[in-house]
Design a protein around this motif. Structure first.
Motif, short mmCIF file in Angstrom:
data_model
loop_
_atom_site.label_atom_id
_atom_site.label_comp_id
_atom_site.label_asym_id
_atom_site.label_seq_id
_atom_site.Cartn_x
_atom_site.Cartn_y
_atom_site.Cartn_z
N PHE A 289 -13.68 8.64 -46.06
CA PHE A 289 -14.22 8.16 -44.78
C PHE A 289 -13.18 8.29 -43.68
CE2 PHE A 289 -15.14 4.89 -41.62
CZ PHE A 289 -16.49 5.10 -41.38
N ASN A 290 -11.95 7.88 -43.95
CA ASN A 290 -10.89 7.98 -42.93
C ASN A 290 -10.69 9.42 -42.49
OD1 ASN A 290 -10.24 5.26 -42.68
ND2 ASN A 290 -8.75 5.31 -44.36
N ILE A 291 -10.73 10.34 -43.44
CA ILE A 291 -10.57 11.75 -43.09
C ILE A 291 -11.71 12.20 -42.19
CG2 ILE A 291 -10.66 14.10 -44.01
CD1 ILE A 291 -9.18 13.05 -46.50
N LEU A 292 -12.94 11.92 -42.59
CA LEU A 292 -14.11 12.46 -41.88
C LEU A 292 -14.35 11.79 -40.53
CD1 LEU A 292 -16.62 12.97 -44.84
CD2 LEU A 292 -15.20 14.68 -43.70
N ILE A 293 -13.91 10.54 -40.38
CA ILE A 293 -14.10 9.85 -39.10
C ILE A 293 -12.88 10.04 -38.20
CG2 ILE A 293 -13.16 7.56 -39.56
CD1 ILE A 293 -16.62 8.32 -38.04
N ASP A 294 -11.91 10.84 -38.67
CA ASP A 294 -10.69 11.15 -37.91
C ASP A 294 -9.82 9.92 -37.70
OD1 ASP A 294 -9.08 13.14 -36.61
OD2 ASP A 294 -9.63 12.29 -34.69
N SER A 316 -7.92 -5.46 -50.67
CA SER A 316 -8.49 -6.28 -49.62
C SER A 316 -9.63 -5.53 -48.93
CB SER A 316 -7.43 -6.65 -48.58
OG SER A 316 -7.25 -5.59 -47.65
N PRO A 317 -10.48 -6.24 -48.19
CA PRO A 317 -11.42 -5.53 -47.32
C PRO A 317 -10.68 -4.61 -46.37
CG PRO A 317 -12.00 -7.86 -47.48
CD PRO A 317 -10.67 -7.70 -48.14
N ALA A 318 -11.34 -3.53 -45.99
CA ALA A 318 -10.74 -2.56 -45.07
C ALA A 318 -10.63 -3.17 -43.67
CB ALA A 318 -11.56 -1.29 -45.02
N TYR A 319 -9.61 -2.75 -42.93
CA TYR A 319 -9.40 -3.23 -41.56
C TYR A 319 -8.70 -2.14 -40.76
CZ TYR A 319 -4.70 -4.18 -43.37
OH TYR A 319 -3.46 -4.07 -43.96
N ASP A 320 -8.75 -2.29 -39.44
CA ASP A 320 -8.12 -1.33 -38.53
C ASP A 320 -8.59 0.10 -38.82
OD1 ASP A 320 -6.55 -1.06 -36.26
OD2 ASP A 320 -4.83 -0.35 -37.40
N VAL A 321 -9.91 0.24 -38.96
CA VAL A 321 -10.51 1.54 -39.24
C VAL A 321 -11.27 1.99 -37.99
CG1 VAL A 321 -12.14 2.82 -40.68
CG2 VAL A 321 -10.73 1.01 -41.70
N LEU A 322 -10.80 3.05 -37.37
CA LEU A 322 -11.47 3.64 -36.21
C LEU A 322 -10.90 5.02 -35.96
CD1 LEU A 322 -10.13 2.13 -32.85
CD2 LEU A 322 -9.00 1.78 -35.04
N PRO A 323 -11.65 5.89 -35.29
CA PRO A 323 -11.12 7.24 -35.01
C PRO A 323 -9.84 7.16 -34.18
CG PRO A 323 -13.47 7.10 -34.51
CD PRO A 323 -13.00 5.70 -34.74
N SER A 324 -8.87 7.96 -34.57
CA SER A 324 -7.61 7.97 -33.83
C SER A 324 -7.69 8.81 -32.58
CB SER A 324 -6.47 8.48 -34.73
OG SER A 324 -6.35 7.66 -35.88
N GLN A 326 -6.93 11.98 -32.21
CA GLN A 326 -5.76 12.84 -32.04
C GLN A 326 -5.92 14.21 -32.68
OE1 GLN A 326 -2.95 9.85 -33.71
NE2 GLN A 326 -1.86 10.05 -31.76
N ALA A 327 -6.96 14.36 -33.52
CA ALA A 327 -7.23 15.66 -34.16
C ALA A 327 -6.01 16.21 -34.88
CB ALA A 327 -7.76 16.66 -33.13
N LEU A 328 -5.32 15.35 -35.62
CA LEU A 328 -4.07 15.76 -36.25
C LEU A 328 -4.29 16.69 -37.44
CD1 LEU A 328 -2.09 12.37 -36.26
CD2 LEU A 328 -1.82 14.30 -34.70
N GLY A 329 -5.33 16.44 -38.22
CA GLY A 329 -5.55 17.25 -39.41
C GLY A 329 -4.75 16.79 -40.61
N PHE A 330 -4.08 15.65 -40.48
CA PHE A 330 -3.38 15.08 -41.63
C PHE A 330 -3.41 13.57 -41.53
CE2 PHE A 330 -0.17 16.01 -38.39
CZ PHE A 330 0.47 14.79 -38.25
N GLN A 331 -3.33 12.93 -42.70
CA GLN A 331 -3.36 11.47 -42.78
C GLN A 331 -1.93 10.93 -42.82
OE1 GLN A 331 -6.87 12.13 -42.21
NE2 GLN A 331 -6.61 9.96 -42.69
#
Length: 410
Positions: A289-294, A316-324, A326-331
């Motif tokens: 999900f993090n990859i696909l939502i950028d 834990s439950p996930a937190y601080d999840v939102l598109p960055s 920046q189009a970096l192409g890496f995590q």
């Protein structure tokens, strides 16, 4: 309190799982050579306590920090984030600004169940007074503006900004009481889009992908939004001992990666009912999900583990999840055999580390793709403006990610 506090080279660590019955853990010492903080357990804790993290075993010695400017093991998670440090410098103005001061002035409402006291026999933390309520959100936003512009904050309002709230990066934030629960409220920080509302939209989208997320609530302000996030390190009056993935992986001498975190859950996760397997598989979905939502700001401090009474780890439950955006192409964390490359091929390359066969991993991936395909409609339903959706579409729907969704659709 800042007037009464005098710089000292020793403070005291306490456990506050039951805040009405604080338990002394040990001594915190300033380590000048590394600008860090060490820990030495008390004799009583050595007899009856538990290791706070795997690099802090129950033995009689002084545990030194392994990196410059950090605290030993789990103690490092008790420090404030960059915003908290800024609030401490601006409001408390300690006579000295070592890590020991930051640990103390973070206050009594910090992340997890650890507390810092000036006394070894009585829990005497930095207290800020009663927490604000939801109705104070606009006032808090104005106080944050004052801090950012170096304008004076009236002493009677200082309690409205809590430096110890560390859930979700370094954005301006505070703590609220909403009903009987504590929530973190996060504000925009000069972004071109309504980032708090986008965070709420992204978190609720992740829930559709069978990802457990911290409960969020958009807060309408006079100008824009804030987002309130319910604390997952509190259950009623009880505080949960918690570790960031950074501290937990470092303590286990592991690299900062999703596969490594999954293996830590395999080894230390809750065995009853195979909870650890469910959490390993959920971690795979979070990674995809993090990859696909950028969301390329998925670093090791943006993942946490809750420590049970049996000293087992729960994701834990996930937190601080939102598109960055920046189009970096890496995590920020390792994904697979191609290190941090943000590709589905890389995500699938180590699926066995998440207790998934290749076919099971493909199934999980496709289910996340199906959810992310509907991100625009979901964001619109959450109230995100068409302009902000178009802005983020430049990143989420750019060929690099869109083609990966197309290639992995059912």
């Amino acid at each position: 309190m800042s007037d009464r506090y005098q710089p000292t080279d020793i403070l005291y660590l306490w456990l506050l799982t039951q805040p009405s019955q604080p338990v002394p853990i040990g001594e915190l010492h300033l380590v000048r050579s590394t600008q860090g903080v060490s820990l030495r357990y008390t004799d009583a804790w050595l007899r009856q306590g538990f290791q706070l993290s795997e690099d802090l075993p129950l033995i009689e010695q002084e545990f030194l920090p392994t990196e410059r400017g950090t605290a030993a093991g789990a103690v490092d998670d008790a420090r404030p984030d960059r915003w908290g440090e800024r609030v401490i410098r601006f409001i408390d103005k300690p006579k000295r600004l070592s890590l020991l001061e930051y640990l103390f002035f973070a206050g009594d409402d910090r992340f997890g169940a650890l507390g810092v006291s000036t006394s070894p026999t009585e829990y005497l933390p930095r207290r800020l007074g009663p927490l604000p309520a939801l109705a104070d959100a606009d006032e808090i936003q104005e106080l944050i503006r004052k801090v950012q512009n170096n304008e004076a904050v009236p002493q009677a309002q200082e309690r409205l900004i809590a430096p110890g709230a560390t859930m979700g990066g370094a954005r301006p934030k505070a703590l609220l009481n909403i009903g009987a629960d504590q929530w973190v409220i996060k504000f925009a920080d000069g972004d071109p889009a309504d980032t708090p509302l986008i965070e709420h939209a992204t978190m609720t989208l992740a829930r559709k992908a069978s990802i457990r997320v911290a409960e969020t609530m958009p807060v309408r302000l006079t100008h824009g939004h804030a987002v309130a996030i319910k604390r997952f390190d509190r259950v009623g009056s009880r505080r949960l001992h918690s570790l960031s993935a950074r501290v937990a992986l470092q303590a286990a001498a592991e690299g900062f990666g999703y596969p490594e975190l999954a293996q830590l859950l395999r080894r230390r996760g809750v065995a009853e009912g195979d909870v650890y397997i469910a959490h390993m598989r959920e971690l795979f979905r979070r990674m995809v999900f993090n990859i696909l939502i950028d969301n390329t700001d998925d670093h090791e401090k943006n993942h946490a583990l809750l420590v049970t009474d049996a000293q087992q780890y729960e994701l834990s439950p996930a937190y601080d999840v939102l598109p960055s955006g920046q189009a970096l192409g890496f995590q920020q964390m390792r994904v697979g055999e191609q290190e941090a490359d943000a590709t589905m091929v890389n995500a699938l390359s180590m699926s066995r580390m998440f207790s998934l066969t290749k076919d099971e991993a493909i199934g999980e991936l496709r289910s996340v793709v199906q959810v992310v395909d509907g991100w625009k409609d979901h964001f619109a339903q959450c109230g995100v403006t068409a302009g902000d959706i178009d802005l983020y579409a430049e990143h989420i729907d750019r060929p690099f990610l869109k083609e990966q969704r197309d290639a992995n659709r059912q």
